[in-house]
Design a protein around this motif. Structure first.
Motif, PDB file in Angstrom:
ATOM      1  N   GLU A  38       0.830  -1.213   0.000  1.00 18.96           N
ATOM      2  CA  GLU A  38       0.000   0.000   0.000  1.00 18.96           C
ATOM      3  C   GLU A  38       0.859   1.256   0.000  1.00 18.96           C
ATOM      4  N   TYR A  39       1.941   1.237   0.776  1.00 20.35           N
ATOM      5  CA  TYR A  39       2.821   2.407   0.866  1.00 20.35           C
ATOM      6  C   TYR A  39       3.465   2.697  -0.492  1.00 20.35           C
ATOM      7  N   MET A  40       3.937   1.659  -1.147  1.00 18.30           N
ATOM      8  CA  MET A  40       4.575   1.859  -2.450  1.00 18.30           C
ATOM      9  C   MET A  40       3.558   2.282  -3.508  1.00 18.30           C
ATOM     10  N   ALA A  41       2.301   1.809  -3.371  1.00 16.67           N
ATOM     11  CA  ALA A  41       1.252   2.239  -4.301  1.00 16.67           C
ATOM     12  C   ALA A  41       1.018   3.731  -4.195  1.00 16.67           C
ATOM     13  N   ARG A  42       1.178   4.275  -2.999  1.00 18.23           N
ATOM     14  CA  ARG A  42       0.971   5.715  -2.782  1.00 18.23           C
ATOM     15  C   ARG A  42       2.199   6.523  -3.176  1.00 18.23           C
ATOM     16  N   ARG A  43       3.392   6.024  -2.851  1.00 20.83           N
ATOM     17  CA  ARG A  43       4.617   6.819  -3.012  1.00 20.83           C
ATOM     18  C   ARG A  43       5.201   6.766  -4.431  1.00 20.83           C
ATOM     19  N   MET A  44       5.128   5.648  -5.102  1.00 20.97           N
ATOM     20  CA  MET A  44       5.765   5.551  -6.417  1.00 20.97           C
ATOM     21  C   MET A  44       5.220   6.573  -7.417  1.00 20.97           C
ATOM     22  N   PRO A  45       3.908   6.761  -7.527  1.00 25.86           N
ATOM     23  CA  PRO A  45       3.419   7.790  -8.459  1.00 25.86           C
ATOM     24  C   PRO A  45       3.890   9.197  -8.103  1.00 25.86           C
ATOM     25  N   GLN A  46       4.072   9.476  -6.810  1.00 25.54           N
ATOM     26  CA  GLN A  46       4.565  10.785  -6.394  1.00 25.54           C
ATOM     27  C   GLN A  46       5.991  11.039  -6.878  1.00 25.54           C
ATOM     28  N   LEU A  47       6.730   9.971  -7.138  1.00 27.91           N
ATOM     29  CA  LEU A  47       8.133  10.073  -7.533  1.00 27.91           C
ATOM     30  C   LEU A  47       8.339   9.729  -8.998  1.00 27.91           C
ATOM     31  N   GLU A  48       7.247   9.638  -9.752  1.00 27.09           N
ATOM     32  CA  GLU A  48       7.296   9.229 -11.157  1.00 27.09           C
ATOM     33  C   GLU A  48       7.936   7.853 -11.296  1.00 27.09           C
ATOM     34  N   GLY A  49       7.714   7.035 -10.271  1.00 25.98           N
ATOM     35  CA  GLY A  49       8.190   5.665 -10.304  1.00 25.98           C
ATOM     36  C   GLY A  49       7.114   4.730 -10.828  1.00 25.98           C
ATOM     37  N   VAL A  50       7.410   3.434 -10.742  1.00 21.60           N
ATOM     38  CA  VAL A  50       6.502   2.412 -11.257  1.00 21.60           C
ATOM     39  C   VAL A  50       6.027   1.534 -10.106  1.00 21.60           C
ATOM     40  N   PHE A  51       4.718   1.517  -9.903  1.00 17.41           N
ATOM     41  CA  PHE A  51       4.104   0.554  -8.994  1.00 17.41           C
ATOM     42  C   PHE A  51       3.130  -0.283  -9.793  1.00 17.41           C
ATOM     43  N   LEU A  52       3.207  -1.602  -9.599  1.00 16.88           N
ATOM     44  CA  LEU A  52       2.249  -2.457 -10.278  1.00 16.88           C
ATOM     45  C   LEU A  52       1.860  -3.599  -9.354  1.00 16.88           C
ATOM     46  N   GLN A  53       0.580  -3.671  -9.035  1.00 13.75           N
ATOM     47  CA  GLN A  53       0.073  -4.849  -8.328  1.00 13.75           C
ATOM     48  C   GLN A  53      -0.173  -5.910  -9.372  1.00 13.75           C
ATOM     49  N   ALA A  54       0.679  -6.925  -9.369  1.00 14.22           N
ATOM     50  CA  ALA A  54       0.604  -7.975 -10.378  1.00 14.22           C
ATOM     51  C   ALA A  54      -0.604  -8.877 -10.133  1.00 14.22           C
ATOM     52  N   GLU A  55      -0.905  -9.705 -11.113  1.00  9.79           N
ATOM     53  CA  GLU A  55      -2.036 -10.628 -10.974  1.00  9.79           C
ATOM     54  C   GLU A  55      -1.716 -11.800 -10.060  1.00  9.79           C
ATOM     55  N   SER A  56      -0.420 -11.978  -9.746  1.00 10.95           N
ATOM     56  CA  SER A  56      -0.018 -13.068  -8.861  1.00 10.95           C
ATOM     57  C   SER A  56       1.417 -12.819  -8.403  1.00 10.95           C
ATOM     58  N   GLU A  57       1.840 -13.575  -7.416  1.00 12.87           N
ATOM     59  CA  GLU A  57       3.239 -13.490  -6.972  1.00 12.87           C
ATOM     60  C   GLU A  57       4.188 -13.948  -8.070  1.00 12.87           C
ATOM     61  N   ILE A  58       3.764 -14.945  -8.837  1.00 12.50           N
ATOM     62  CA  ILE A  58       4.603 -15.451  -9.930  1.00 12.50           C
ATOM     63  C   ILE A  58       4.828 -14.349 -10.954  1.00 12.50           C
TER      64      ILE A  58
END
Length: 355
Positions: A38-58
């Protein structure tokens, strides 16, 4: 962030990764580490970074493979069952010699187990949970501040040795809140001329691969990897000793358990028992040589873990029969109290403790 601020462990890891220069995160939610995602989902867009919740751990670990292959500082995180799903990808990443940071906030097992703190993933982390001959550099913090410091160190070690590094925490560390201090954001990262980033003036493109169909080539690659792992083992051993100079009984514990064991050790010393403590900070490379030196003067050892007994095997290998090594463990998410560990110390000192 010069001043100390109060942060939950999982969120502190995320901010530490950002300080370390991480701008790519791929993961999938699972308790008790979901706050990190959740923290990275909030912070990455603020830094023009990449956050992606994948469809699975694999999927997440294979996205890490791609980003690391392109030279990015990249991280993923999960908890025990999720890390199990990532094992094939972790082996690929190790075989391809790609730097990345993998966070495991351990929970009770086996199977789905529980969402409570545990340390039952020690074998998986230190002995290679995936296929083939490879190693992970494994760091074990015991406070929220160490979660911060060792996260930053993990990125540096990963780049230095071109290898995946695992930060091995647990549900208690991930959920607890403590004051932490962050250093200034890092600059001057290690160059990655090997990264797959197109030609960029080169005659031939860089190729990232872990497949070697010719046995001679694969053996040559394995020999190269083993030399690298030997170099890591010779340079990167980290541990902490407390009151070992005169200790007759030495407690060995890591992570959150080391804090409970320290309280028990201090109570024992207050009662006149010469107790000390040895805390591995790197679980691989394991600090075997320092433990072996302590076996020359201590009378006995007590290994304390949130498991049925995993690190105790490495302790026994290090002591090599020179002195008795006892074990006390709790499983299923149950945490020992300082009093229960103290009682084990008293039993051993009085000759009534089991091995």
């Amino acid at each position: 962030m010069a001043e100390k601020i109060l942060m939950k462990g999982n969120e502190a890891i995320g901010e530490a990764a950002i300080v370390a220069g991480c701008r790519h995160y791929f993961g999938y939610p699972i308790t008790p580490q979901t706050e990190l995602t959740e923290y990275m989902a909030r912070r990455m867009p603020q830094l023009e970074g990449v956050f992606l919740q994948a469809e699975s751990e694999i999927a997440a670990i294979n996205m890490v493979y791609g980003a690391a292959g392109a030279g990015a500082r990249v991280m993923t995180s999960s908890s025990s069952p999720g890390i199990s799903l990532k094992q094939e990808g972790i082996s690929y990443i190790a075989g391809a010699e790609l730097p990345c940071v993998i966070v495991n906030i351990m929970r009770g097992g086996p199977g789905l187990g529980s969402i409570q703190p545990a340390q039952g993933d020690y074998f998986q982390a230190t002995k290679g949970g995936g296929h083939g001959d490879y190693r992970l550099l494994v760091l074990a913090p015991n406070s929220v501040q160490e979660l911060v410091d060792l996260t930053i160190l993990s990125f540096d070690l990963a780049d230095t040795y071109r290898t995946p590094v695992m930060l091995l925490g647990d549900g208690a560390l991930g959920q607890m809140m403590e004051p932490v201090k962050f250093a200034a954001e890092k600059t001057g990262y290690i160059a990655k001329p090997w990264a797959a980033t197109g030609l960029r003036g080169r005659q031939t493109p860089n190729i990232i691969n872990s497949l070697h169909l010719q046995p001679e080539k694969l053996e040559e690659h394995n020999i190269h990897l083993q030399k690298k792992f030997a170099q890591i083992a010779g340079r990167e051993v980290r541990y902490e000793e407390l009151y070992t100079e005169d200790a007759e009984i030495i407690l060995v514990a890591y992570g959150i358990t080391s804090r409970i064991a320290r309280s028990a050790m201090e109570k024992a010393r207050a009662e006149g028992i010469k107790a000390g403590m040895f805390r591995p900070v790197t679980l691989w490379p394991f600090p075997a040589a320092p433990l072996a030196r302590l076996a020359a003067k201590a009378q006995t050892f007590l290994t304390v873990e949130l498991s049925a007994g995993q690190m105790v095997e490495d302790v026994r290998l290090a002591v090599n029969g020179a002195k008795p090594v006892h074990f006390y463990g709790r499983t299923g998410g149950m945490m020992p109290s300082p009093k229960s560990i103290y009682n084990e110390i008293v039993k051993i000192v009085n000759g009534k403790g089991g091995k």
